[in-house]
Design a protein around this motif. Structure first.
Motif, mmCIF file in Angstrom:
data_model
loop_
_atom_site.group_PDB
_atom_site.id
_atom_site.type_symbol
_atom_site.label_atom_id
_atom_site.label_comp_id
_atom_site.label_asym_id
_atom_site.label_seq_id
_atom_site.Cartn_x
_atom_site.Cartn_y
_atom_site.Cartn_z
ATOM 1 N N GLU A 1 0.813 -1.210 0.000
ATOM 2 C CA GLU A 1 0.000 0.000 0.000
ATOM 3 C C GLU A 1 0.851 1.266 0.000
ATOM 4 O O GLU A 1 0.321 2.373 -0.054
ATOM 5 N N ALA A 2 2.167 1.116 0.066
ATOM 6 C CA ALA A 2 3.062 2.276 0.078
ATOM 7 C C ALA A 2 3.112 2.927 -1.301
ATOM 8 O O ALA A 2 2.771 2.312 -2.321
ATOM 9 N N ALA A 3 3.553 4.182 -1.328
ATOM 10 C CA ALA A 3 3.608 4.931 -2.589
ATOM 11 C C ALA A 3 4.615 4.333 -3.559
ATOM 12 O O ALA A 3 4.425 4.379 -4.777
ATOM 13 N N ILE A 4 5.706 3.768 -3.038
ATOM 14 C CA ILE A 4 6.712 3.123 -3.874
ATOM 15 C C ILE A 4 6.888 1.682 -3.406
ATOM 16 O O ILE A 4 6.478 1.322 -2.303
ATOM 17 N N SER A 5 7.510 0.873 -4.255
ATOM 18 C CA SER A 5 7.671 -0.541 -3.919
ATOM 19 C C SER A 5 8.910 -0.780 -3.066
ATOM 20 O O SER A 5 9.720 0.123 -2.853
ATOM 21 N N ASN A 6 9.038 -2.006 -2.588
ATOM 22 C CA ASN A 6 10.177 -2.467 -1.796
ATOM 23 C C ASN A 6 10.257 -1.807 -0.414
ATOM 24 O O ASN A 6 11.328 -1.644 0.148
ATOM 25 N N ILE A 7 9.110 -1.438 0.119
ATOM 26 C CA ILE A 7 9.039 -0.942 1.492
ATOM 27 C C ILE A 7 8.739 -2.149 2.377
ATOM 28 O O ILE A 7 7.684 -2.770 2.260
ATOM 29 N N VAL A 8 9.666 -2.501 3.251
ATOM 30 C CA VAL A 8 9.573 -3.727 4.048
ATOM 31 C C VAL A 8 9.839 -3.425 5.520
ATOM 32 O O VAL A 8 10.767 -2.677 5.841
ATOM 33 N N ASP A 9 9.019 -4.009 6.388
ATOM 34 C CA ASP A 9 9.227 -3.935 7.831
ATOM 35 C C ASP A 9 9.686 -5.294 8.341
ATOM 36 O O ASP A 9 9.309 -6.340 7.786
ATOM 37 N N ARG B 1 19.078 2.665 0.009
ATOM 38 C CA ARG B 1 19.444 1.350 -0.529
ATOM 39 C C ARG B 1 18.209 0.560 -0.924
ATOM 40 O O ARG B 1 18.227 -0.186 -1.909
ATOM 41 N N ARG B 2 17.128 0.716 -0.179
ATOM 42 C CA ARG B 2 15.874 0.035 -0.496
ATOM 43 C C ARG B 2 15.277 0.532 -1.809
ATOM 44 O O ARG B 2 14.624 -0.230 -2.524
ATOM 45 N N VAL B 3 15.505 1.805 -2.112
ATOM 46 C CA VAL B 3 14.939 2.386 -3.335
ATOM 47 C C VAL B 3 15.716 1.951 -4.568
ATOM 48 O O VAL B 3 15.182 1.942 -5.685
ATOM 49 N N ILE B 4 16.980 1.579 -4.395
ATOM 50 C CA ILE B 4 17.833 1.219 -5.532
ATOM 51 C C ILE B 4 17.232 0.066 -6.326
ATOM 52 O O ILE B 4 17.217 0.083 -7.565
ATOM 53 N N PHE B 5 16.741 -0.962 -5.621
ATOM 54 C CA PHE B 5 16.223 -2.145 -6.326
ATOM 55 C C PHE B 5 15.034 -1.809 -7.237
ATOM 56 O O PHE B 5 15.046 -2.180 -8.413
ATOM 57 N N PRO B 6 13.988 -1.121 -6.749
ATOM 58 C CA PRO B 6 12.889 -0.796 -7.666
ATOM 59 C C PRO B 6 13.282 0.159 -8.786
ATOM 60 O O PRO B 6 12.678 0.124 -9.866
ATOM 61 N N ILE B 7 14.278 1.023 -8.540
ATOM 62 C CA ILE B 7 14.768 1.876 -9.627
ATOM 63 C C ILE B 7 15.430 1.013 -10.689
ATOM 64 O O ILE B 7 15.205 1.188 -11.897
ATOM 65 N N THR C 1 14.986 -2.195 -11.350
ATOM 66 C CA THR C 1 14.063 -3.122 -12.023
ATOM 67 C C THR C 1 12.883 -2.423 -12.684
ATOM 68 O O THR C 1 12.139 -3.056 -13.433
ATOM 69 N N GLY C 2 12.707 -1.123 -12.382
ATOM 70 C CA GLY C 2 11.580 -0.400 -12.965
ATOM 71 C C GLY C 2 10.283 -0.556 -12.202
ATOM 72 O O GLY C 2 9.234 -0.110 -12.672
ATOM 73 N N SER C 3 10.320 -1.162 -11.027
ATOM 74 C CA SER C 3 9.091 -1.394 -10.266
ATOM 75 C C SER C 3 8.784 -0.275 -9.281
ATOM 76 O O SER C 3 7.886 -0.411 -8.445
ATOM 77 N N LEU C 4 9.492 0.829 -9.365
ATOM 78 C CA LEU C 4 9.372 1.904 -8.381
ATOM 79 C C LEU C 4 7.938 2.403 -8.238
ATOM 80 O O LEU C 4 7.413 2.515 -7.118
ATOM 81 N N LEU C 5 7.281 2.690 -9.357
ATOM 82 C CA LEU C 5 5.918 3.228 -9.327
ATOM 83 C C LEU C 5 4.926 2.305 -10.024
ATOM 84 O O LEU C 5 3.895 2.752 -10.536
#
Length: 393
Positions: free
Chosen positions: A288-296, A323-329, A331-335
């Motif tokens: 449900e986060a605005a960007i992907s790869n947000i993990v608790d 560092r968490r944002v790097i992966f979706p950037i 792979t293109g899955s950011l948004l």
């Protein structure tokens, strides 16, 4: 001076392109497949991932599901448990016989019946092979060195290509559009130069973020920039309870508490520690986060299932979040879908550049100067010899 600089750039562009072209082609092509890994995985393995949901059916306790997987393969221990947030998905129980990832056996269990519906050696699955090809060329550490060098070379290739592409007043229109009705030679050049220009911003970003996985110093540089210190190793805390028998509802207790503390939708992964002295690590992604790869992350006692520690994304350092944002950037899955489509088109175009570039070079090497026509010597004409006049006396 400008002419000398362009000559140097042309040489760099050519020889680095020839040296790394095949690797760039493989990495870009496999990268285009990985863009939609999450969407394609259930399509390729529907039996492994999907189940029929009967109306009114209730999911079995997680302990019963895990028990079914262990009964089917009694010689292996539980390594990970993956529970997706969709009712029509199986629960994946990853069993292992050793600490090696290649020994991981993934068992798909129907969460409503407890029946094992499928299993596979994780390293042999399609996308596992694609990832190894993408990162290591299926050559282990040697392949990692090759892809890292090729990635660095490709960054230089893109910069030198931009210099060579830069238009002047005469060819400005030619530099921005592909002439589809041109000759093959001109069309191939346009596909290389014009399309290459349009994907440079995206490809440069994808390639530069890829260096994070190739070189540890690049990864640490990211943490230095945001935290002022290198990345610290994250591991499960020490387990507070010793010699205690696990409860009958151990996994279900952890899963229920995780969803209570983290009510957002997302994949829940339970990772069992390699040592009994460490706690169980549970991660939950936030879809449900605005960007992907947000993990608790949550940590639980591996005997009682009680909560030991929380490590929430909001409390992480700036370096960890970056560092968490790097992966979706990468792979293109950011948004979501919009950026995935952009990444797919950029990857496919990037895969074509070594091909079109090689054809440009090959065409130039095959082009030979027309041999000079040698004139045939004109045959000497038989000229009648003039006889000396006889002087009459």
């Amino acid at each position: 001076m400008i002419k000398i600089a362009k000559t140097i750039m042309a040489k760099l562009h050519l020889w680095l392109g020839l040296g790394s072209g095949l690797v760039v082609f493989i990495v870009a092509l496999t990268g285009s497949l990985l863009v939609f890994e999450d969407e394609l995985e259930p399509v390729l393995y529907p039996r492994f991932h999907k189940v029929d949901v009967v109306e009114g059916a209730h999911r079995l306790p997680l302990d019963a599901i895990v028990s079914s997987a262990q009964k089917a393969f009694p010689d292996k221990k539980v390594g990970r448990i993956l529970v997706e947030p969709y009712p029509d998905r199986t629960v994946i129980v990853a069993l292992k016989q050793s600490k090696k990832e290649k020994d991981l056996l993934s068992v798909a269990v129907d969460p409503y019946t407890g029946q094992v519906v499928d299993s596979r050696v994780e390293q042999d699955s399609f996308f596992a092979v694609v990832i190894r090809l993408h990162r290591y060329l299926c050559m282990g550490d040697t392949g990692k060195v090759i892809t890292g060098i090729s990635c660095c070379s490709f960054l230089i290739i893109m910069l030198s290509g931009l210099v060579l592409w830069w238009p002047n007043r005469k060819n400005r229109k030619q530099r921005f559009r592909v002439k589809w009705d041109a000759s093959f030679k001109r069309l191939n050049w346009d596909l290389h130069a014009v399309l290459g220009f349009y994907v440079v911003p995206f490809t440069f970003l994808i390639a530069s973020t890829g260096l994070i996985w190739s070189y540890k110093w690049v990864n640490n540089l990211l943490f230095y920039a945001f935290d002022g210190k290198p990345q610290t190793k994250r591991e499960a805390p020490a387990n507070p309870t010793a010699a205690v028998v696990k409860q009958a509802v151990f996994f279900e207790k952890i899963y229920t508490e995780t969803n209570r503390l983290l009510p957002n939708t997302g994949l829940v992964t339970l990772t069992m520690p390699d040592k009994d002295s460490l706690a169980v690590t549970v991660s939950k992604s936030n879809d449900e986060a605005a960007i992907s790869n947000i993990v608790d992350f949550l940590y639980f006692d591996n005997k009682t299932g009680d909560l030991v520690k929380k490590r929430l994304y909001d409390d992480e350092t700036k370096g960890f979040k970056a560092r968490r944002v790097i992966f979706p950037i990468h792979t293109g899955s950011l948004l979501g879908w919009p950026t995935k489509i952009i990444a797919l088109l950029a990857a496919l175009t990037t895969a074509s550049l070594p091909v079109t570039g090689f054809m440009i070079w090959w065409g130039r090497t095959r082009k030979k100067k027309a041999p000079e026509k040698t004139r045939k010597p004109i045959a000497a004409r038989a000229v009648p010899r003039k006889l000396p006049r006889v002087t009459q006396v």
